[in-house]
Enzyme design. Structure first.
Site, mmCIF file in Angstrom:
data_model
loop_
_atom_site.group_PDB
_atom_site.id
_atom_site.type_symbol
_atom_site.label_atom_id
_atom_site.label_comp_id
_atom_site.label_asym_id
_atom_site.label_seq_id
_atom_site.Cartn_x
_atom_site.Cartn_y
_atom_site.Cartn_z
ATOM 1 N N LYS A 54 0.845 -1.206 0.000
ATOM 2 C CA LYS A 54 0.000 0.000 0.000
ATOM 3 C C LYS A 54 0.869 1.240 0.000
ATOM 4 O O LYS A 54 0.635 2.178 -0.755
ATOM 5 C CB LYS A 54 -0.927 0.010 1.230
ATOM 6 C CG LYS A 54 -2.150 -0.866 1.066
ATOM 7 C CD LYS A 54 -2.932 -0.975 2.364
ATOM 8 C CE LYS A 54 -3.925 -2.126 2.266
ATOM 9 N NZ LYS A 54 -4.396 -2.593 3.563
ATOM 10 N N GLN A 98 -5.365 -1.466 9.381
ATOM 11 C CA GLN A 98 -5.292 -2.817 8.830
ATOM 12 C C GLN A 98 -5.981 -3.814 9.768
ATOM 13 O O GLN A 98 -5.730 -3.824 10.975
ATOM 14 C CB GLN A 98 -3.808 -3.195 8.626
ATOM 15 C CG GLN A 98 -3.579 -4.532 7.947
ATOM 16 C CD GLN A 98 -4.010 -4.558 6.489
ATOM 17 O OE1 GLN A 98 -4.005 -3.543 5.805
ATOM 18 N NE2 GLN A 98 -4.406 -5.730 6.017
ATOM 19 N N ASP A 121 -11.599 2.846 3.560
ATOM 20 C CA ASP A 121 -12.029 1.441 3.498
ATOM 21 C C ASP A 121 -13.537 1.329 3.253
ATOM 22 O O ASP A 121 -14.026 0.267 2.880
ATOM 23 C CB ASP A 121 -11.726 0.749 4.838
ATOM 24 C CG ASP A 121 -10.483 -0.122 4.793
ATOM 25 O OD1 ASP A 121 -10.181 -0.672 3.734
ATOM 26 O OD2 ASP A 121 -9.834 -0.251 5.851
HETATM 27 N N1 GUN Z 1 -7.394 -6.771 5.872
HETATM 28 C C1 GUN Z 1 -7.655 -7.534 4.789
HETATM 29 N N2 GUN Z 1 -8.309 -6.800 3.848
HETATM 30 C C2 GUN Z 1 -8.468 -5.564 4.358
HETATM 31 C C3 GUN Z 1 -9.039 -4.362 3.864
HETATM 32 O O1 GUN Z 1 -9.581 -4.285 2.756
HETATM 33 N N3 GUN Z 1 -8.986 -3.286 4.700
HETATM 34 C C4 GUN Z 1 -8.410 -3.346 5.929
HETATM 35 N N4 GUN Z 1 -8.419 -2.243 6.663
HETATM 36 N N5 GUN Z 1 -7.859 -4.445 6.419
HETATM 37 C C5 GUN Z 1 -7.889 -5.544 5.627
#
Ligand code: GUN
Length: 297
Positions: A54, A98, A121
């Site tokens: 990311k 996350q 998100d």
């Molecule tokens: N963990 C796995 N996929 C995601 C996601 O799309 N967003 C977040 N914040 N954590 C994750």
């Protein structure tokens, strides 16, 4: 029939290029540099890889990447205070915590603490409600990416029978909302659905998000259907190695479907691309530009 293979890497690269162009334009016209803050709690190896990717892709799109790494023992209060700081920081336009979080932290409380305008998100109840009621919202990234891939095959999904397998808040439920918005007839199937193969056989569009390796079999697929495989499952392979497979038995389904996403290289690359698009969107709204003006997604 042999299915067309949907190239998620290529579509994601296209989305990222559009985001990078949008970021450059926003900077030129307003001086605003979009910033994405990612918060990682603990040392989960898969989460560390996601967070690193990311960060790299955020910078490659010309945006500012802010990373906060906290120990697994951090208190919920400390995490909530950090989110408060990020909410107040004018240089931060998107906040992503996350998941999963350690058990002693209530993820619902953490998600609700994020300013909905920075909730890239799309997990905050305000954004969930906005999406469900047809208002402009920040929409979860994996369903958005899945929709873009389906539309890369068939731009008008109106009237299609769509079956979403899985009812998670992250994928299944928002996916169903997005497909309703596209005028599909939507069924959400799950582990308690009776005669799942028969339900899936009705679908012109199948979205598999169950988290079980190769669960959806080829003889469940209607000939010519579009199959979007959201699953990423690591399974044992020859020679003591491991490999990634989706929720769909790929070779079987590809022999019947009209189009299918591979794993890896399908939905996976779309998630971060859509996260970048959401961050640009949040920065544009912050700059007073019209919601939806970005035109990436
Ligand atoms: N963990 C796995 N996929 C995601 C996601 O799309 N967003 C977040 N914040 N954590 C994750």
């Amino acid at each position: 029939m042999t299915a067309r293979v949907i190239d998620g890497k290529a579509v994601a690269a296209d989305v990222r290029a559009k985001v990078a162009a949008g970021v450059a334009k926003l900077k030129r016209e307003t001086g605003i540099l979009p910033g994405l803050a990612v918060v990682l709690v603990g040392e989960d190896p898969a989460s560390q890889v996601y967070v690193r990717n990311k960060g790299e892709q955020t910078k490659a799109a010309g945006m500012r990447s802010i990373e906060h790494k906290l120990p697994a023992t951090v208190s919920e209060l400390h995490l909530l205070e950090l989110i408060g700081d990020l909410n107040r920081d004018d240089g931060v336009h998107g906040i992503l915590v996350q998941l999963p979080l350690p058990k002693h932290i209530d993820s619902g409380k953490v998600i609700e603490a994020i300013d909905p305008a920075k909730d890239v998100d799309g997990f905050h109840p305000v954004n969930v409600g906005r999406l469900a009621s047809g208002q402009h919202a920040l929409v979860p990234c994996t369903p958005t990416g899945s929709l873009i891939l389906a539309k890369s095959v068939k731009s008008d999904l109106k009237g299609l029978d769509a079956v979403v397998i899985g009812r998670s808040n992250i994928v299944g439920k928002p996916m169903a909302q997005l497909l309703l918005r596209e005028d599909c007839t939507v069924t959400i199937a799950h582990s308690r659905t009776r005669d799942l193969p028969a339900v899936v056989r009705r679908a012109d569009l199948v979205i598999a998000a169950v988290g079980r390796p190769e669960f959806v079999r080829g003889d469940w697929i209607k000939p010519g259907a579009i199959v979007i495989d959201v699953g990423i499952n690591r399974v044992p392979a020859d020679g003591g190695k491991t490999k990634l497979v989706g929720d769909v038995a790929y070779a079987e389904a590809a022999a019947v479907a009209g189009a299918i996403t591979p794993v890896p290289g399908g939905v996976g690359p779309m998630t971060i691309a859509c996260l970048l698009a959401n961050t640009l969107e949040a920065a544009c709204v912050h700059a007073g530009l019209e919601a939806g003006a970005v035109g990436v997604v």
